[in-house]
Design a protein around this motif. Structure first.
Motif, mmCIF file in Angstrom:
data_model
loop_
_atom_site.group_PDB
_atom_site.id
_atom_site.type_symbol
_atom_site.label_atom_id
_atom_site.label_comp_id
_atom_site.label_asym_id
_atom_site.label_seq_id
_atom_site.Cartn_x
_atom_site.Cartn_y
_atom_site.Cartn_z
ATOM 1 N N LEU A 1 3.659 8.293 2.273
ATOM 2 C CA LEU A 1 3.322 9.645 1.767
ATOM 3 C C LEU A 1 4.144 10.262 0.892
ATOM 4 C CD1 LEU A 1 3.232 11.211 5.732
ATOM 5 C CD2 LEU A 1 1.324 10.085 4.309
ATOM 6 N N SER A 2 5.056 9.663 0.239
ATOM 7 C CA SER A 2 5.817 10.412 -0.798
ATOM 8 C C SER A 2 5.120 9.945 -1.950
ATOM 9 C CB SER A 2 7.173 9.647 -1.113
ATOM 10 O OG SER A 2 6.864 8.316 -1.594
ATOM 11 N N LYS A 3 5.517 10.883 -3.252
ATOM 12 C CA LYS A 3 4.656 10.645 -4.431
ATOM 13 C C LYS A 3 4.717 9.198 -4.898
ATOM 14 C CE LYS A 3 5.660 15.621 -5.993
ATOM 15 N NZ LYS A 3 6.017 16.480 -6.973
ATOM 16 N N LYS A 4 5.598 8.475 -4.631
ATOM 17 C CA LYS A 4 5.844 7.281 -5.228
ATOM 18 C C LYS A 4 5.195 6.153 -4.171
ATOM 19 C CE LYS A 4 9.349 8.073 -8.666
ATOM 20 N NZ LYS A 4 10.804 7.563 -9.059
ATOM 21 N N GLY A 5 4.652 6.854 -2.994
ATOM 22 C CA GLY A 5 4.262 5.777 -1.842
ATOM 23 C C GLY A 5 2.957 5.278 -2.269
ATOM 24 N N LYS A 6 2.464 4.389 -1.052
ATOM 25 C CA LYS A 6 1.405 3.312 -1.177
ATOM 26 C C LYS A 6 -0.024 4.269 -1.366
ATOM 27 C CE LYS A 6 3.641 -0.311 1.449
ATOM 28 N NZ LYS A 6 3.673 -0.937 2.566
ATOM 29 N N VAL A 7 0.188 5.219 -0.674
ATOM 30 C CA VAL A 7 -1.390 6.137 -0.575
ATOM 31 C C VAL A 7 -1.628 6.856 -2.081
ATOM 32 C CG1 VAL A 7 -2.534 8.175 0.445
ATOM 33 C CG2 VAL A 7 -1.188 6.468 1.735
ATOM 34 N N GLN A 8 -0.457 7.350 -2.606
ATOM 35 C CA GLN A 8 -0.500 8.172 -3.943
ATOM 36 C C GLN A 8 -0.644 7.266 -4.954
ATOM 37 O OE1 GLN A 8 -0.630 11.296 -4.548
ATOM 38 N NE2 GLN A 8 -0.629 11.908 -2.285
ATOM 39 N N GLY A 9 -0.152 5.690 -4.691
ATOM 40 C CA GLY A 9 -0.339 4.646 -5.795
ATOM 41 C C GLY A 9 -2.020 4.513 -5.907
ATOM 42 N N LEU A 10 -2.552 4.433 -4.788
ATOM 43 C CA LEU A 10 -4.022 4.030 -4.689
ATOM 44 C C LEU A 10 -4.839 5.119 -5.361
ATOM 45 C CD1 LEU A 10 -4.647 2.402 -1.363
ATOM 46 C CD2 LEU A 10 -4.526 1.423 -3.519
ATOM 47 N N PHE A 11 -4.202 6.346 -5.101
ATOM 48 C CA PHE A 11 -5.085 7.489 -5.978
ATOM 49 C C PHE A 11 -4.888 7.508 -7.480
ATOM 50 C CE2 PHE A 11 -5.436 9.560 -1.469
ATOM 51 C CZ PHE A 11 -6.570 10.071 -1.503
ATOM 52 N N ALA A 12 -3.695 7.096 -7.787
ATOM 53 C CA ALA A 12 -3.393 7.046 -9.284
ATOM 54 C C ALA A 12 -4.534 5.946 -9.984
ATOM 55 C CB ALA A 12 -2.109 6.562 -9.512
ATOM 56 N N LYS A 13 -4.466 4.841 -9.013
ATOM 57 C CA LYS A 13 -5.657 3.840 -9.293
ATOM 58 C C LYS A 13 -7.068 4.304 -9.340
ATOM 59 C CE LYS A 13 -2.812 -0.402 -8.180
ATOM 60 N NZ LYS A 13 -2.899 -1.323 -7.433
ATOM 61 N N PHE A 14 -7.270 5.059 -8.398
ATOM 62 C CA PHE A 14 -8.739 5.798 -8.300
ATOM 63 C C PHE A 14 -9.180 6.458 -9.493
ATOM 64 C CE2 PHE A 14 -11.388 9.300 -7.048
ATOM 65 C CZ PHE A 14 -12.349 8.793 -6.369
#
Length: 340
Positions: free
Chosen positions: A31-44
């Motif tokens: 859930l952090s800014k460098k976490g897995k979920v935010q990483g996917l949103f960056a790729k999105f």
């Protein structure tokens, strides 16, 4: 990306969150800014337009499930911690506590006051900022009197006629000016003198001064009450002696010594190998002082005495440095009897 989201959803179901450490690790990893979920949103942002709608829904689902999983686990950990905290093993020994205690100077002050209260003295109090009259002139010390040099005074800068009291005799002046004899009172309190601080002296210290005025009061009465005080404070085997001295507000005047309670009169460095230590000054109230305070010196006589509480405490507890009473060192204060 769809495969990554699907894989993370499956991984999310298999994760077990137990304890504060695993919960914090999950928050950082997911859930952090460098976490897995935010990483996917960056790729999105780089995904083709035609799949963004479906992919965005899946990403939001992943994010929601991860957040929900975290919130549920956090609530569970919090409740478990509260349950453990509220559980007490009544078979365990009780939790100890360290009792407080009065300051050694307060203990000695209360003991001195108690001794004189039991023989009929009342307690009087007065302000620490005094007029020149109450502190000096009424006590037979006019402006040019050499006795003023015996007490280095703190004068108030704006008004040279206002001082920090150098003794609690100023309280006695107030009592004599407002009360008719018979008078039998003691005046404990803080006093101030402009002195260099050392092991034997301080610019702030404490005194107890006593006053008795009535008809037919004699020096024998003074000696009797001081002998009673010495034996009550230092023990029944304490010996006393009076030596001639000088104070501007008493005549005759004397200083009182007691047999050294450390070496029992044999001689040591505390008593300078004399077997005696001084504890107070005393004398018969000078008739001029009575007249200044509006008391008929032809009808009444009286005696007065004064002692430093620090000096009594140092002798009683065998303390060799007055500064220890003012430093608030817990190691020093812990040595004295706590309140019961």
């Amino acid at each position: 990306m769809k495969e990554e989201v699907k894989q993370l959803l499956q991984e999310l179901e298999e994760i077990r969150l137990e304890g504060v450490e695993s919960l914090e690790r999950f928050r950082l990893d997911w859930l952090s800014k460098k976490g897995k979920v935010q990483g996917l949103f960056a790729k999105f942002r780089e995904a083709p337009v035609e799949i963004k709608k479906a992919l965005g829904a899946e990403l939001n689902e992943l994010k929601t499930k991860a957040q929900l999983r975290y919130d549920e686990a956090a609530a569970s950990v919090k409740q478990t911690s509260a349950d453990k905290k509220g559980t007490r093993d009544l078979t365990l020994p009780g939790e100890g506590f360290v009792p407080g205690s009065r300051h050694p100077l307060s203990q000695v002050r209360n003991q001195i006051v108690g001794i004189f209260e039991r023989v009929g003295f009342t307690v009087s109090d007065g302000p620490e900022i005094e007029s020149d009259w109450n502190n000096f002139s009424a006590l037979n010390m006019p402006e040019d009197h050499p006795a003023r040099d015996m007490q280095d005074t703190f004068f108030m800068q704006k008004d040279p006629d206002v001082v920090l009291r150098t003794h609690t005799s100023s309280v006695q002046v107030r009592v004599m000016g407002n009360q008719k004899p018979p008078i039998r009172t003691i005046s404990p309190g803080r006093v101030y003198r402009n002195e260099a601080i050392s092991a034997r002296a301080h610019c702030l210290f404490h005194q107890v001064e006593g006053l008795c005025i009535d008809e037919h009061v004699s020096f024998a009465d003074l000696k009797q009450v001081l002998n009673h005080f010495a034996t009550e404070m230092f023990g029944p085997d304490t010996k006393t002696r009076l030596r001639p001295s000088y104070f501007p507000f008493t005549e005759p005047s004397a200083e009182m010594d007691i047999s050294c309670n450390i070496c029992k009169g044999k001689g040591c460095n505390i008593c300078k190998y004399s077997g005696w230590v001084e504890i107070l000054g005393c004398g018969m109230v000078d008739p001029a002082v009575l007249d200044h305070c509006g008391i008929d010196s032809e009808k009444y006589t009286g005696y007065a005495f004064g002692m430093g509480i620090e000096r009594i405490a140092m002798l009683k507890h065998q303390v060799n440095d007055i500064r220890l009473f003012f430093e608030n060192d817990v190691r020093f204060l812990k040595q004295f009897t706590p309140i019961g």
